[in-house]
Design an enzyme around this catalytic site. Structure first.
Site, mmCIF file in Angstrom:
data_model
loop_
_atom_site.group_PDB
_atom_site.id
_atom_site.type_symbol
_atom_site.label_atom_id
_atom_site.label_comp_id
_atom_site.label_asym_id
_atom_site.label_seq_id
_atom_site.Cartn_x
_atom_site.Cartn_y
_atom_site.Cartn_z
ATOM 1 N N ASP A 104 0.848 -1.195 0.000
ATOM 2 C CA ASP A 104 0.000 0.000 0.000
ATOM 3 C C ASP A 104 0.887 1.249 0.000
ATOM 4 O O ASP A 104 1.878 1.325 0.750
ATOM 5 C CB ASP A 104 -0.905 -0.010 1.234
ATOM 6 N N ASN B 2 -2.820 13.006 -3.510
ATOM 7 C CA ASN B 2 -3.963 13.430 -4.325
ATOM 8 C C ASN B 2 -4.491 14.796 -3.905
ATOM 9 O O ASN B 2 -4.796 15.648 -4.749
ATOM 10 C CB ASN B 2 -5.086 12.390 -4.229
ATOM 11 N N ASP C 207 -2.120 9.530 -10.181
ATOM 12 C CA ASP C 207 -2.124 8.486 -11.213
ATOM 13 C C ASP C 207 -0.724 8.240 -11.759
ATOM 14 O O ASP C 207 -0.315 7.089 -11.970
ATOM 15 C CB ASP C 207 -3.054 8.884 -12.369
ATOM 16 N N GLU D 282 -4.684 2.460 -4.268
ATOM 17 C CA GLU D 282 -3.225 2.466 -4.147
ATOM 18 C C GLU D 282 -2.695 1.153 -3.576
ATOM 19 O O GLU D 282 -1.555 1.084 -3.120
ATOM 20 C CB GLU D 282 -2.778 3.639 -3.259
#
Length: 331
Positions: free
Chosen positions: A206, A214, A223, A249
């Site tokens: 993770d 973000n 992304d 993620e």
């Protein structure tokens, strides 16, 4: 070659058909004198069209056998008999369609029996007689062309289905296999490992503080970070290890021939590689990104679908994050 055809029958039968086929588009043609020699060719070469002499012993059984196998069922089985042959006898088994008082089954009954057994087409024509009007030759030619059209349609469908399946199993952002692919692949890998008494391990990975990335830089930057991470995973795994994007993620990796101690070492190496080099997002932005990893190895008591194995890896991932992130928790 446009198509492959296997002719099965007597010398006279094969010669008559070879002459006819020479007038059509070019084909790859194999021949077999009987069904015993034909079967290995069918299994190995999988011809598009199988042209069988009806009076061959077991001709319909061969059609039935082919249609019962998924990998061969698409082969077009054309059963043909030469009524002009002096040795011609209507040997198609019509016992279920003919009354006890009937001596010889009719052409329609033989036709019905052939189709019921799995033949795609059935004809009785006078191959050895002259055909000034070209009627029976046109009939055979049309039947062969119809069969090949059916085969081409099947192949196009297979190509389309393969493409759609590949798209359905691929994550478009990272170009890794997706969660659906993982859920299909893990049980298969577990079964293979148990059959060969081998080892298999999982890693759940993770990205740390991904929401912050973000929220601070926008989803396009997020992304791009995931794409860079996917590339690093591909480049730093062994060729028989398989990474998947599990969702968001989170990534999961299947590692074959990998035990508890080895998976911990691999996970720690990945953790260090990812954190050591900044992620180049564009010419002006480099990000320091770290990951947390939970690792687990298949145990005899684990279920065949891998649910318990995945749960252990996930629990250890949560523990790695709760202990400060940028670390590995394994067995």
């Amino acid at each position: 070659m446009d198509a492959s055809i296997l002719l099965v029958g007597s010398d006279v039968f094969r010669l008559a058909l070879l002459r006819l086929l020479s007038e059509l588009n070019p084909f790859s043609i194999e021949v077999a004198p009987n069904l015993q020699e034909a079967l290995p060719l069918i299994q190995a070469q999988q011809p598009d069209l199988l042209l069988i002499q009806a009076s061959q012993q077991g001709s319909l059984s061969l059609c039935e056998q082919i249609k019962s196998q998924n990998r061969l069922a698409w082969i077009y089985c054309f059963v043909l008999e030469d009524t002009a042959n002096p040795a011609f006898q209507p040997r198609i088994d019509c016992s279920e369609l003919v009354s006890e008082n009937a001596i010889v089954p009719s052409v329609r009954q033989r036709h019905a029996a052939a189709l019921a057994a799995g033949a795609d087409a059935f004809l009785e024509v006078p191959l050895l007689e002259t055909d000034p009007q070209g009627e029976w030759r046109a009939l055979i030619r049309a039947q062969i062309q119809a069969g090949l059209r059916q085969v081409r349609t099947y192949r196009e469908l297979i190509r389309t289905n393969d493409l759609l399946s590949a798209i359905a199993l691929l994550d478009p952002l990272t170009e890794l296999n997706n969660r659906r692919a993982f859920e299909w692949e893990l049980p298969r890998q577990i079964q293979n490992a148990r059959q060969r008494e081998g080892l298999i391990s999982l890693m759940m990975l993770d990205v740390d503080h991904f929401k912050f990335i973000n929220d601070t830089y926008g989803h396009l930057v997020g992304d791009r970070a995931l794409k860079v991470l996917a590339a690093r995973l591909r480049h730093n795994l062994r060729f028989y290890d398989t990474p998947f994007r599990y969702g968001g993620e989170e990534f999961v990796l299947i590692l074959n021939e990998t035990g508890e101690q080895e998976v911990g070492m691999i996970a720690n190496r990945l953790c260090q590689i990812i954190s050591a080099q900044p992620f180049t997002i564009d010419e002006t932005l480099n990000l320091k990104i770290t990951v947390s990893i939970g690792a687990a190895t298949l145990q005899p008591e684990d279920d065949p679908k891998g649910i318990s194995l995945l749960q252990r890896a996930d629990d250890r991932l949560l523990k790695a994050k709760s202990q400060g992130r940028n670390q590995v928790v394994s067995g």
